[in-house]
Design an enzyme around this catalytic site. Structure first.
Site, mmCIF file in Angstrom:
data_model
loop_
_atom_site.group_PDB
_atom_site.id
_atom_site.type_symbol
_atom_site.label_atom_id
_atom_site.label_comp_id
_atom_site.label_asym_id
_atom_site.label_seq_id
_atom_site.Cartn_x
_atom_site.Cartn_y
_atom_site.Cartn_z
ATOM 1 N N HIS A 64 -28.491 10.918 21.297
ATOM 2 C CA HIS A 64 -27.891 10.677 19.970
ATOM 3 C C HIS A 64 -26.380 10.910 20.032
ATOM 4 O O HIS A 64 -25.901 12.027 19.833
ATOM 5 C CB HIS A 64 -28.527 11.600 18.925
ATOM 6 C CG HIS A 64 -28.134 11.290 17.525
ATOM 7 N ND1 HIS A 64 -28.992 11.457 16.444
ATOM 8 C CD2 HIS A 64 -26.978 10.821 16.982
ATOM 9 C CE1 HIS A 64 -28.381 11.106 15.331
ATOM 10 N NE2 HIS A 64 -27.145 10.730 15.629
ATOM 11 N N ASP A 156 -29.162 5.031 12.079
ATOM 12 C CA ASP A 156 -28.499 6.334 11.956
ATOM 13 C C ASP A 156 -27.152 6.215 11.263
ATOM 14 O O ASP A 156 -26.395 5.285 11.484
ATOM 15 C CB ASP A 156 -28.313 6.998 13.313
ATOM 16 C CG ASP A 156 -27.812 8.422 13.139
ATOM 17 O OD1 ASP A 156 -28.557 9.227 12.574
ATOM 18 O OD2 ASP A 156 -26.659 8.702 13.508
ATOM 19 N N HIS A 183 -32.758 8.610 10.392
ATOM 20 C CA HIS A 183 -31.768 9.487 9.766
ATOM 21 C C HIS A 183 -32.289 9.738 8.357
ATOM 22 O O HIS A 183 -32.234 8.856 7.504
ATOM 23 C CB HIS A 183 -30.401 8.791 9.760
ATOM 24 C CG HIS A 183 -29.353 9.500 8.965
ATOM 25 N ND1 HIS A 183 -28.236 10.081 9.543
ATOM 26 C CD2 HIS A 183 -29.239 9.716 7.633
ATOM 27 C CE1 HIS A 183 -27.488 10.619 8.592
ATOM 28 N NE2 HIS A 183 -28.061 10.412 7.424
ATOM 29 N N ASP A 310 -25.174 14.527 18.538
ATOM 30 C CA ASP A 310 -24.660 13.723 17.417
ATOM 31 C C ASP A 310 -23.129 13.609 17.544
ATOM 32 O O ASP A 310 -22.406 13.668 16.553
ATOM 33 C CB ASP A 310 -25.063 14.318 16.062
ATOM 34 C CG ASP A 310 -24.908 13.322 14.910
ATOM 35 O OD1 ASP A 310 -24.514 12.166 15.160
ATOM 36 O OD2 ASP A 310 -25.169 13.716 13.760
ATOM 37 N N HIS A 314 -13.733 11.285 15.600
ATOM 38 C CA HIS A 314 -12.834 10.758 14.569
ATOM 39 C C HIS A 314 -11.404 11.017 15.001
ATOM 40 O O HIS A 314 -11.131 11.997 15.710
ATOM 41 C CB HIS A 314 -13.082 11.435 13.216
ATOM 42 C CG HIS A 314 -14.420 11.108 12.625
ATOM 43 N ND1 HIS A 314 -14.751 9.854 12.175
ATOM 44 C CD2 HIS A 314 -15.522 11.878 12.411
ATOM 45 C CE1 HIS A 314 -15.999 9.848 11.718
ATOM 46 N NE2 HIS A 314 -16.490 11.067 11.856
HETATM 47 ZN ZN ZN Z 1 -27.601 10.711 11.534
#
Ligand code: ZN
Length: 434
Positions: A64, A156, A183, A310, A314
């Site tokens: 992920h 997701d 998700h 995850d 950014h």
């Molecule tokens: Zn997610």
């Protein structure tokens, strides 16, 4: 190039291996011998890596991550993302499809595989979208993406809002023997929530994201998995009640699994202070200390199947805004293994066998990839871990393009020192190979 990793403790529960052994990697990218003879070593003429005090495990796989490519390369590219993976000791990653455009056709899957092959570090396994544009309305081109090499399916970043759509998606994905990764987020409950709904959202005056907004979808999708027979995997579970639902489904024999992120294990809502640090803003949000404790127990006892980062890069300027306006997500590939070593493995709360299961065995099985085992003739996809190599997390330690993590400044115990993908070194002495 041939390598001899000598003196390391070699741990692979798939082949019942846990002892100090030398592992000889042949120049064909396969494991040539375990405890090779002097003649075998002489013939191979390998580069010798001193593994004393370290632990050699099957190459780690994070199922992920978000690499933002195509479309938002200013945040991260596939080339940058696989550097972060290599730095963290990860030989394989599965990328979520919320790129621009969304990965909802075979063309995007093919593009991502090509970019990853050019980078030649960690391998990338694209996850395809469930619905076109992740809009939750119309099936994506699932068969086309399977043919192109998609390993699993997910929207997701978004919950699939309508149960009927999710049922159709599951009916379809099941025919291709793939897993639906959900998700879990009910938008009608979550709204504009940015932190866990409760004491902390009240104290900080921020909109709340209630635990039930996640749990209702976990429960729904378990039931839909029972209805359709489709394999279901709950992404980034964060609450004690959500984990209980997965536990109960497994006891009923359902084809249900789940995953957890280090930030939900080792941080909680109380860590968000009136500094309003946007590196504590992620989706789903940090929950209570009690939830985090339940997640740690469930990861160690086998209820939670996979550890994932995850990883969500950014640009710096995007996080330097008010808490409500900042995007959700933090990077995590480089710090994931060190955090688990520091807080679970080294204190004796998690065994090395269990670490291998949640970082290498279960994720591959769930994403329908071939298993990677430490055995003669097996592919030499390996991670060498130094569990006692203390360091402080700095921006320089991070090898990807983005630095948005709340763990900058954290003092951690150990990390990956070397990693190989089919005998090709991607991490050497803690440095990304190219
Ligand atoms: Zn997610």
């Amino acid at each position: 190039m041939s390598y001899l990793i000598s003196g390391a403790r070699v741990v692979d529960p798939q082949v019942d291996l846990d002892r100090v052994a030398g592992v000889l990697v042949g120049d064909d990218g396969r494991i040539a011998a375990i405890d090779p003879s002097d003649d075998e070593v002489r013939a191979a003429d390998p580069v010798v890596i001193d593994g004393h005090g370290q632990v050699l495990v099957p190459g780690l796989f994070d199922m992920h991550v978000h690499f933002r490519d195509p479309g938002q390369e200013y945040k991260e590219t596939i080339a940058g993302g696989v550097r972060a993976a290599a730095k963290g000791g990860y030989t394989d990653v599965a990328t979520m499809p919320n790129t621009t455009p969304v990965c909802d056709t075979g063309t995007v899957v093919t593009y991502q595989l090509q970019k990853a092959a050019e980078a030649n570090l960690a391998r990338v396994h694209p996850i395809g979208a469930l619905t076109m544009g992740e809009r939750g309305e119309q099936l994506a081109e699932i068969g086309d993406m399977v043919q192109a090499g998609a390993c699993a399916f997910s929207d997701d970043g978004h919950g699939v809002q309508y149960a009927g759509i999710m049922r159709t998606v599951m009916d379809y994905v099941k025919q291709f023997d793939r897993v639906v990764i959900s998700h879990c987020q009910d938008d009608s409950l979550v709204g504009k929530g940015v932190v866990n709904e409760g004491v902390v959202s009240t104290r900080l005056g921020l909109a709340g994201w209630p635990a039930q907004g996640e749990e209702i979808h976990i429960d729904r999708d378990i039931q839909l998995s029972e209805l359709t027979g489709c394999a279901f995997h709950a992404a980034h579970v964060t609450t004690a009640a959500g984990v209980e639902m997965v536990r109960a489904a497994k006891e009923r024999g359902d084809d249900v699994t789940c995953e957890v992120c280090p930030h939900h294990l080792f941080l909680c809502e109380d860590d968000i202070t009136d500094a309003y640090d946007t590196n504590f803003k992620m989706n789903p949000p940090l929950r209570t200390a009690e939830d985090a404790r339940a997640l740690r127990e469930a990861l160690c006892d086998g209820t939670i199947d996979c550890l994932v980062s995850d990883h969500a890069p950014h640009a710096t300027h995007e996080k330097q805004v008010e808490f409500e306006r900042a995007p959700f997500g933090i990077v995590g590939l480089e710090t994931e293994l060190p955090l688990v070593l520091t807080h679970l493995v080294n204190p004796g709360l998690m065994t090395w066998q269990r670490l291998v299961e949640v970082t290498a065995v279960n994720p591959r099985r769930r994403c329908r990839l071939d298993p990677v085992r430490i055995e003669v003739g097996g592919e030499a996809t390996l991670t060498l871990v130094n569990p006692h190599d203390p360091f402080t997390v700095t921006e320089d330690f991070l090898a990807g393009s983005a630095h948005n993590t709340p763990f900058i400044g954290a003092r951690l115990d150990g990390r990956a020192s070397h990693a190989f993908v089919c005998g090709h070194a991607i991490l050497m002495d803690g440095k990304v190979a190219c």
